[in-house]
Motif scaffolding. Structure first.
Motif, PDB file in Angstrom:
ATOM      1  N   LYS A 164       0.832  -1.212   0.000  1.00 54.79           N
ATOM      2  CA  LYS A 164       0.000   0.000   0.000  1.00 54.79           C
ATOM      3  C   LYS A 164       0.863   1.257   0.000  1.00 54.79           C
ATOM      4  O   LYS A 164       0.604   2.203  -0.736  1.00 54.79           O
ATOM      5  CB  LYS A 164      -0.906  -0.001   1.228  1.00 54.79           C
ATOM      6  N   LEU A 198       1.106   4.169  -2.951  1.00 56.97           N
ATOM      7  CA  LEU A 198       0.767   5.572  -2.708  1.00 56.97           C
ATOM      8  C   LEU A 198       1.952   6.508  -2.911  1.00 56.97           C
ATOM      9  O   LEU A 198       1.803   7.612  -3.406  1.00 56.97           O
ATOM     10  CB  LEU A 198       0.257   5.746  -1.268  1.00 56.97           C
ATOM     11  N   LEU A 241      -1.295   9.888   4.038  1.00 57.65           N
ATOM     12  CA  LEU A 241      -0.843   8.549   3.687  1.00 57.65           C
ATOM     13  C   LEU A 241      -1.420   7.492   4.619  1.00 57.65           C
ATOM     14  O   LEU A 241      -1.956   6.470   4.176  1.00 57.65           O
ATOM     15  CB  LEU A 241       0.688   8.515   3.756  1.00 57.65           C
ATOM     16  N   ARG A 298      -4.952   6.611   4.067  1.00 54.53           N
ATOM     17  CA  ARG A 298      -5.164   5.828   2.839  1.00 54.53           C
ATOM     18  C   ARG A 298      -4.657   4.390   2.974  1.00 54.53           C
ATOM     19  O   ARG A 298      -5.169   3.499   2.324  1.00 54.53           O
ATOM     20  CB  ARG A 298      -4.503   6.539   1.654  1.00 54.53           C
ATOM     21  N   VAL A 299      -3.652   4.198   3.821  1.00 54.38           N
ATOM     22  CA  VAL A 299      -3.171   2.836   4.032  1.00 54.38           C
ATOM     23  C   VAL A 299      -4.217   2.021   4.800  1.00 54.38           C
ATOM     24  O   VAL A 299      -4.532   0.895   4.443  1.00 54.38           O
ATOM     25  CB  VAL A 299      -1.816   2.838   4.796  1.00 54.38           C
ATOM     26  N   PRO A 310      -8.434   2.586   2.472  1.00 55.42           N
ATOM     27  CA  PRO A 310      -8.278   3.012   1.070  1.00 55.42           C
ATOM     28  C   PRO A 310      -9.559   3.606   0.493  1.00 55.42           C
ATOM     29  O   PRO A 310      -9.503   4.386  -0.452  1.00 55.42           O
ATOM     30  CB  PRO A 310      -7.917   1.712   0.346  1.00 55.42           C
ATOM     31  N   ASP A 324     -10.232   7.386  -0.611  1.00 56.96           N
ATOM     32  CA  ASP A 324      -9.844   7.971  -1.886  1.00 56.96           C
ATOM     33  C   ASP A 324     -10.908   7.797  -2.956  1.00 56.96           C
ATOM     34  O   ASP A 324     -10.784   8.334  -4.044  1.00 56.96           O
ATOM     35  CB  ASP A 324      -8.510   7.368  -2.345  1.00 56.96           C
ATOM     36  N   ARG A 380      -9.890  14.791   0.112  1.00 58.91           N
ATOM     37  CA  ARG A 380      -9.361  14.097  -1.052  1.00 58.91           C
ATOM     38  C   ARG A 380      -8.811  15.105  -2.067  1.00 58.91           C
ATOM     39  O   ARG A 380      -7.755  14.907  -2.654  1.00 58.91           O
ATOM     40  CB  ARG A 380     -10.460  13.242  -1.709  1.00 58.91           C
ATOM     41  N   TYR A 414      -5.486  16.292  -0.831  1.00 63.44           N
ATOM     42  CA  TYR A 414      -4.451  15.263  -0.987  1.00 63.44           C
ATOM     43  C   TYR A 414      -4.004  15.181  -2.440  1.00 63.44           C
ATOM     44  O   TYR A 414      -2.810  15.183  -2.746  1.00 63.44           O
ATOM     45  CB  TYR A 414      -4.997  13.920  -0.503  1.00 63.44           C
ATOM     46  N   ARG A 415      -5.005  15.143  -3.349  1.00 60.37           N
ATOM     47  CA  ARG A 415      -4.646  15.017  -4.778  1.00 60.37           C
ATOM     48  C   ARG A 415      -3.907  16.252  -5.283  1.00 60.37           C
ATOM     49  O   ARG A 415      -2.982  16.156  -6.079  1.00 60.37           O
ATOM     50  CB  ARG A 415      -5.906  14.754  -5.595  1.00 60.37           C
ATOM     51  N   LEU A 452      -0.384  16.006  -4.091  1.00 59.65           N
ATOM     52  CA  LEU A 452       0.374  15.015  -4.854  1.00 59.65           C
ATOM     53  C   LEU A 452       0.803  15.622  -6.195  1.00 59.65           C
ATOM     54  O   LEU A 452       1.955  15.480  -6.625  1.00 59.65           O
ATOM     55  CB  LEU A 452      -0.495  13.776  -5.081  1.00 59.65           C
TER      56      LEU A 452
END
Ligand code: HEM
Length: 464
Positions: free
Chosen positions: A86, A90, A185, A188-189, A192, A195, A202, A205-206, A209
């Motif tokens: 995972k 990510l 992180l 999301r681990v 999940p 997401d 979200r 986070y996106r 990233l």
């Protein structure tokens, strides 16, 4: 200080079962509701204890000889399994996340970035960033020490990785993106599904990233175009070639950078945050620390050259790493049949080296729950009793980096500020990827070096 003698370790090590598993969920409710309380109970059942997390069985190890075996027998215990998959999905496949099969090549490539000769350059960044952080502090203000420490270590990580050609603005943008990524992180681990649901979190986070990827790509392009070796981690990564002469792609470079920061930022910030809390709860240790800092620094800011002359400060860091090892539980999966404490384990078994438990075994450390930096001055510790950085071929590559950073930050902060928790509640440790103390609001009082620290009633909590 004399602490009572400890009983001997069980020989041979014992295997046991944690009692109280519920149908289907196993021990998960106890792990979620009172994680450290549950963990503390495990050595009472054995040196390796079978725990059920939902439908999965894991084997929790706290015996020093077995912890060493799991870390060093890499043909049996692999860095693979659900958790690593995972994190890799990510954040990418880098030195801190790759499976054993790819590890040697990646380690050889990155090791030079942590050569002792480069440490001076990194410690200069650490000292400057700590000064920048505390320059924003105002007497009487309340700050969340956990957040502040995280801000510091992400800033240091970005500046150490990309020492050249990064403007303060670009560095701050990358640092902010990282902060969101690392915070997101863990969620999301473990869940999940977050997401898949549109939400502001979200989007954040996106967005982070995308900013991280664009920012790193721009830096990589600039480094490639310049063709200069800046002697920092990114320059070294750009020079890496495999046996076919192939270099790393931009995406691979981004992965390495992200996983380096993942491994280094929250681990180090958690040590700083825990140490500040432990000192606030133990005024005698805090007074002794200030005594050392005042004597050595005589009122001037701490510099990396002072580190060898601050033994008590170093012992405070060591003792904090013992009580609250940031990498508190390290997972491996068996890739062939083996046994632990006489119990057969088939391939695919999940083994957790619990450094939090190892460091609190009363057979290894007298009065293990006591915050006693003195214990380090009064003699060595038994072999393999203190392994906050792991051991063997995958031992932390940033151990000297992280230790120097935590020690400098602690010295800079404690010599100039008194931090008083605003609540009497003891911290509620949050065991996630890293064992964090959770939010810790503290009030800032400026202090004149050499002056006695005003006695503050504090939170009253003295235990750990
Ligand atoms: C006090 C702070 C730190 C602690 C407690 C810590 C702890 C650890 C531990 C226990 C491991 C071994 C994990 C395993 O065996 O699976 C590890 C590996 C690693 N750490 Fe650290 N770390 C710290 C700081 C840092 C820093 C500052 C960096 C980088 C700047 C870093 C980079 C890494 C990397 C890349 C690995 C993987 C090494 C390998 O597999 O060869 N760490 N760390």
């Amino acid at each position: 200080m004399t602490l009572p003698a400890e009983p001997p370790l069980p020989d041979p090590p014992r295997y046991g079962h944690a009692p109280g598993a519920w149908p289907l969920v196993g021990h998960l409710p106890r792990l979620v509701l009172r994680p450290l309380h549950f963990l503390d109970s495990l050595p009472g059942h054995g040196d390796v204890v079978r725990v059920r997390m939902g439908t999965r069985t894991v084997h929790v190890v706290s015996h020093p000889a077995l912890v060493r075996r799991v870390f060093t027998d890499r043909r049996t215990f692999d860095r693979s399994g659900v958790l690593y998959e995972k994190v890799r999905a990510l954040l990418g496949n880098g030195l801190a996340t790759c499976p054993n099969a790819e590890h040697r090549a990646q380690r050889l490539a990155l090791q030079p970035a942590f050569h002792p000769s480069l440490l001076d350059r990194y410690t200069a960044v650490m000292a400057a960033e700590t000064r920048a952080l505390t320059a924003r502090w105002r007497p009487g203000a309340v700050v969340d020490v956990t957040e502040e420490a995280f801000r510091l270590t992400t800033a240091v990580a970005v500046r150490a990785l990309f020492s050249a050609g990064i403007t303060p603005h670009a560095a701050e943008e990358l640092r902010e993106a990282l902060e969101v990524l690392l915070r997101g992180l863990y969620t999301r681990v473990v869940a999940p599904a977050v997401d898949r649901i549109p939400s502001p979190a979200r989007r954040r986070y996106r967005g982070a990233l995308a900013r991280w990827r664009t920012g790193v790509a721009a830096l990589v392009a600039a480094y490639r175009a310049g063709g200069t070796d800046h002697g920092d981690a990114l320059s070294l990564l750009l020079g890496v070639r495999d046996e076919h002469g192939r270099g790393l792609s931009d995406a691979e470079l981004g992965d390495q950078a992200a996983t380096l920061v993942l491994a280094g930022a929250e681990t180090t910030s958690s040590v700083v945050a825990w140490a500040l809390r432990l000192l606030a709860d133990h005024p005698d240790a805090a007074a002794r620390l200030r005594g050392e800092l005042d004597a050595v620094l005589a009122g001037r800011p701490v510099t990396p050259a002072d580190l060898p002359r601050l033994p008590y400060t170093a012992d405070v860091v060591r003792e904090t790493l013992r009580l609250y090892p940031p990498a508190w539980a390290i997972t491996r999966t068996t890739i062939r049949g083996t046994e632990l404490a006489g119990t057969p384990l088939p391939p695919g078994s999940i083994v957790i080296c619990c450094l939090y438990l190892l460091h609190r075994r009363r057979e290894l450390f007298p009065e293990p729950a006591l915050f006693a930096p003195d214990r380090w001055a009064s003699g060595g510790v038994p072999r393999d009793a203190w392994l906050p950085f792991g051991t063997g071929a995958g031992k932390c590559v940033g151990d000297a980096f992280g230790t120097a950073e935590a020690t400098l930050a602690l010295a800079a902060i404690t010599s100039r500020w008194t931090l008083t928790p605003v609540t009497r509640r003891p911290p509620r440790p949050v065991p996630r990827l890293v064992l964090s103390p959770g939010p810790q609001p503290m009030r800032l009082t400026a202090r004149t070096p050499g002056a006695a620290t005003p006695v503050d009633p504090g939170p009253g909590a003295r235990g750990v």
